[in-house]
Design an enzyme around this catalytic site. Sequence first.
Site, PDB file in Angstrom:
ATOM      1  N   HIS A  81       0.779  -1.190  -0.049  1.00 21.04           N
ATOM      2  CA  HIS A  81      -0.137  -0.006  -0.039  1.00 21.04           C
ATOM      3  C   HIS A  81       0.944   1.230   0.150  1.00 21.04           C
ATOM      4  O   HIS A  81       2.104   1.036   0.606  1.00 21.04           O
ATOM      5  CB  HIS A  81      -0.854  -0.121   1.340  1.00 21.04           C
ATOM      6  CG  HIS A  81      -1.905  -0.811   1.247  1.00 21.04           C
ATOM      7  ND1 HIS A  81      -3.257  -0.698   2.002  1.00 21.04           N
ATOM      8  CD2 HIS A  81      -2.070  -2.032   0.552  1.00 21.04           C
ATOM      9  CE1 HIS A  81      -3.925  -1.941   1.789  1.00 21.04           C
ATOM     10  NE2 HIS A  81      -3.308  -2.624   0.959  1.00 21.04           N
ATOM     11  N   CYS A 133      -2.276  -0.347   7.488  1.00 19.64           N
ATOM     12  CA  CYS A 133      -1.570   1.088   7.227  1.00 19.64           C
ATOM     13  C   CYS A 133      -1.821   1.499   8.777  1.00 19.64           C
ATOM     14  O   CYS A 133      -0.816   2.339   9.226  1.00 19.64           O
ATOM     15  CB  CYS A 133      -1.971   1.590   6.384  1.00 19.64           C
ATOM     16  SG  CYS A 133      -1.750   0.998   4.604  1.00 19.64           S
ATOM     17  N   CYS A 192      -6.285   2.275   6.125  1.00 16.20           N
ATOM     18  CA  CYS A 192      -7.053   0.755   6.305  1.00 16.20           C
ATOM     19  C   CYS A 192      -6.098   0.344   7.784  1.00 16.20           C
ATOM     20  O   CYS A 192      -5.348   1.019   8.367  1.00 16.20           O
ATOM     21  CB  CYS A 192      -6.506  -0.246   5.240  1.00 16.20           C
ATOM     22  SG  CYS A 192      -4.939  -0.758   5.184  1.00 16.20           S
ATOM     23  N   GLU A 238       1.019   4.009   1.645  1.00 15.66           N
ATOM     24  CA  GLU A 238       1.544   4.257   3.130  1.00 15.66           C
ATOM     25  C   GLU A 238       2.603   3.380   3.818  1.00 15.66           C
ATOM     26  O   GLU A 238       3.675   3.799   4.053  1.00 15.66           O
ATOM     27  CB  GLU A 238       0.324   4.278   4.176  1.00 15.66           C
ATOM     28  CG  GLU A 238      -0.827   4.952   3.943  1.00 15.66           C
ATOM     29  CD  GLU A 238      -1.990   4.441   3.399  1.00 15.66           C
ATOM     30  OE1 GLU A 238      -1.775   3.598   2.322  1.00 15.66           O
ATOM     31  OE2 GLU A 238      -2.834   4.275   3.843  1.00 15.66           O
TER      32      GLU A 238
END
Length: 159
Positions: A52, A85, A82, A54
């Site tokens: 992801h 993260c 999420c 992040e």
Amino acid sequence: MADEVFMRHAIEEAKRAEAMDEVPIGAIIVYEGQVIATGHNMRESNQQSTHHAEVLAIQRANEYFNSFRLEDCTLYVTLEPCVMCSGAIVMSRIPRVVYGAQDPKGGCVHSLMNLLNEPNFNHRCEVTHGVLSEECGQMLTDFFRKKRLKKKSKSKSIE
């Protein structure tokens, strides 16, 4: 004002993801007014569920400091983080997070739960949300609309 300037950097990262046919989410990490790390979604390209925006930005910032602690940094991300993260943010000791669009189906900062301010953790974050939210959200809406249209036209060509 500075939050909008830095969010525009995160939006540029999201555009890099979209150019690779990845979900357009971008993240940057700022230290002392300078962008020190960037990331954009790479899950499809790398076939890694943890890639992801992040997490990739956090990994690069860890390398920059040669430390897991990002105690004087701010993370900017185009979509509400999420659960994974949010956990990485807490474990990295990032004191401030700024995000654009909310994620009602997966966001773990405000939408589904509030992991960045969970009282049972020893670290909590200041959160600013809604920065350039319309622009951030529209990128995602447009991306998924194009995906659906492409899928629909593909299925019609098979018939």
